[in-house]
Design an enzyme around this catalytic site. Sequence first.
Site, PDB file in Angstrom:
ATOM      1  N   GLY A  19       0.820  -1.199   0.000  1.00 30.98           N
ATOM      2  CA  GLY A  19       0.000   0.000   0.000  1.00 30.98           C
ATOM      3  C   GLY A  19       0.855   1.250   0.000  1.00 30.98           C
ATOM      4  O   GLY A  19       1.889   1.301  -0.658  1.00 30.98           O
ATOM      5  N   ASP A 130      16.828  -6.499  12.130  1.00 25.73           N
ATOM      6  CA  ASP A 130      16.879  -5.978  10.765  1.00 25.73           C
ATOM      7  C   ASP A 130      17.355  -4.525  10.762  1.00 25.73           C
ATOM      8  O   ASP A 130      16.788  -3.669  10.071  1.00 25.73           O
ATOM      9  CB  ASP A 130      15.506  -6.089  10.091  1.00 25.73           C
ATOM     10  CG  ASP A 130      15.599  -5.984   8.568  1.00 25.73           C
ATOM     11  OD1 ASP A 130      16.690  -6.229   8.016  1.00 25.73           O
ATOM     12  OD2 ASP A 130      14.579  -5.661   7.928  1.00 25.73           O
TER      13      ASP A 130
END
Length: 218
Positions: A19, A130
């Site tokens: 999105g 991460d």
Amino acid sequence: LVNSSYFEKRKVIANSSFGAVWYVKDIKFKTKLAMKQMSKVKLIQNNAYDEILHEQELTSKLNHPFLVKMNFSFQDVDYLYMLNDLMTGGDLRYWYMQKKKFSEKDCKFIVACVSLGLEYLHSNKIIHRDLKPENILFDKNGYVHIADFGIANELKDEPEEKIIDTNGTPMYMSPEALFGEKHGYCSDYFSLGTICYEMMLRKRPYNGKNRQEVKQKM
């Protein structure tokens, strides 16, 4: 209950496969925020639904000056929404592209901010897993904030417990994480060291076009 009508959409500031991220304004309190609008269909198609719900649950517990804070989350029939602090200074990758080299003073400041954020995460038994330039965001005053907790792990026991999980960005992963061995909080500091190395020398210690090439270099 909070819903999308509470916020005035100003412009799209980023796009993803799920999105868009909107710059929005809280109509009542005039607060400026970043709204991640994610299609449920696309999340399911990419097997990312559980990951996003995990991130939502995790970030709802966190509150620290050097972490990107989630202020609201809600859903409607088609979309999931997460309202985060608005970071107007871009990410570290953007500034890599703008500057030939960071000074030692720049590196110390950035590493100090990220280290404090990591200390808070680790004190709450969370490994980020991460840490990379794209997940280090600058606010309007130049302070940095850690973002994206999609593959973060919560540990139950401190400090003995370690995990085996090979998800992540190979160029910034610690050797034990990349090679599928048990790893803990120290793996986040390896990633931070790699980022510092890249800031100072304009290259990564271990590079490659894919995971296997990075393994071979390491």
